[in-house]
Scaffold this motif. Structure first.
Motif, PDB file in Angstrom:
ATOM      1  N   VAL A  49       0.836  -1.211   0.000  1.00 28.94           N
ATOM      2  CA  VAL A  49       0.000   0.000   0.000  1.00 28.94           C
ATOM      3  C   VAL A  49       0.865   1.253   0.000  1.00 28.94           C
ATOM      4  N   THR A  52       2.603   1.704  -3.395  1.00 30.00           N
ATOM      5  CA  THR A  52       1.659   2.135  -4.425  1.00 30.00           C
ATOM      6  C   THR A  52       1.297   3.601  -4.256  1.00 30.00           C
ATOM      7  N   ASN A  53       1.083   4.044  -3.024  1.00 28.66           N
ATOM      8  CA  ASN A  53       0.818   5.461  -2.766  1.00 28.66           C
ATOM      9  C   ASN A  53       1.968   6.332  -3.253  1.00 28.66           C
ATOM     10  N   LEU A 100       1.835  -1.377 -12.247  1.00 30.96           N
ATOM     11  CA  LEU A 100       0.527  -1.163 -11.623  1.00 30.96           C
ATOM     12  C   LEU A 100      -0.617  -1.267 -12.624  1.00 30.96           C
ATOM     13  N   TYR A 192      -6.593   5.642  -8.620  1.00 28.66           N
ATOM     14  CA  TYR A 192      -6.152   4.280  -8.913  1.00 28.66           C
ATOM     15  C   TYR A 192      -6.903   3.285  -8.041  1.00 28.66           C
ATOM     16  N   TYR A 194      -6.824   0.290  -6.084  1.00 28.00           N
ATOM     17  CA  TYR A 194      -5.850  -0.610  -5.465  1.00 28.00           C
ATOM     18  C   TYR A 194      -6.527  -1.914  -5.063  1.00 28.00           C
TER      19      TYR A 194
END
Length: 242
Positions: A49, A52-53, A100, A192, A194
């Motif tokens: 997480v 990805t952030n 991603l 996005y 997730y």
């Protein structure tokens, strides 16, 4: 053979059981494995997480930075931004975000927030002159959260394609940005979808949203976004493609 003293036999068996070491490591492993897997999985999910952030944030800033200094020198130091320039910048983000699959799992919106006095204006106006997008995701969680324009806005120097007036600027409450007079801000919003690595075991599926904005750093022609021959396909926000 029956032991002559059953009590003594039981005592001997108990003594041997107390001092037995075989299988101890296996039992300890079996008892601690669920805890190790839970803690390890939670750590991996949180790391995913966080990473990805960070990536989405960097993509937004990178796109804002790139589009703030793109364009063709039309002479006299005046820079014209073209549809092909925007498409090239988008392609860079597509390639950078391959891991991603941002183009499939997200939505990128680029807005030209301008504070100008066009030929059809009587005073300076802050407006979203035009927007360009890519990404397949749609809906309230993915489309622009801070204002929208028509697909034709900014394609000609006319009042009909003037864009959307937004005197308060763009961005979340407490973090709005505005353009100075005779200048523009390239404002990027990325949303996005997730998908957690372990389903909903540790974290719930969520929409990760980041914005990025930078002032245009050249003498840009703000009358319109240009599309000279051979014309490029404009990445207008009425399209939901990767």
């Amino acid at each position: 053979m029956i032991h002559p003293d059953p009590i003594a036999a039981l005592r001997d068996c108990s003594r041997r059981l107390v001092h037995a070491k075989s299988g101890l490591a296996l039992m300890e492993f079996a008892l601690t494995l669920p805890l190790v897997l839970t803690v390890g999985g939670y750590g991996i999910e949180l790391s995913s997480v966080a990473l990805t952030n960070m990536r989405i944030s960097q993509y937004a800033l990178n796109l804002a930075d790139t589009t703030s200094r793109l364009g063709l020198d039309a002479g006299g130091g005046v820079i014209q931004l073209r549809e092909a320039d925007v498409n090239d910048a988008f392609q860079g983000i597509r390639l950078a975000s391959t891991a991603l699959d941002l183009a499939t799992n997200g939505r990128v919106t680029l807005s030209s927030l301008e504070n100008t006095k066009q030929t059809y204006d009587t005073a300076y106006v802050q407006r979203i002159h035009w927007q360009r997008c890519f990404g397949k995701m749609s809906g309230v969680n993915y489309d622009s959260s801070y204002g929208t324009t028509k697909a034709t806005d900014g394609t000609s120097n006319t009042a009909a394609n003037a864009g959307t007036v937004t005197s308060a600027g763009m961005g979340p409450v407490g973090g709005k940005v505005s353009a100075p007079q005779d200048n523009a801000v390239m404002f990027v919003e990325i949303n996005y979808n997730y998908k957690p690595l372990f389903g909903s075991m540790f974290v719930a599926p969520q929409v990760i949203r980041y914005t990025g904005s930078l002032l245009v750093r050249d003498n840009r022609d703000y009358r319109q976004i240009y599309n000279p021959t051979p014309a490029a396909t404009a990445s207008t926000c009425d399209k939901y493609t990767s």
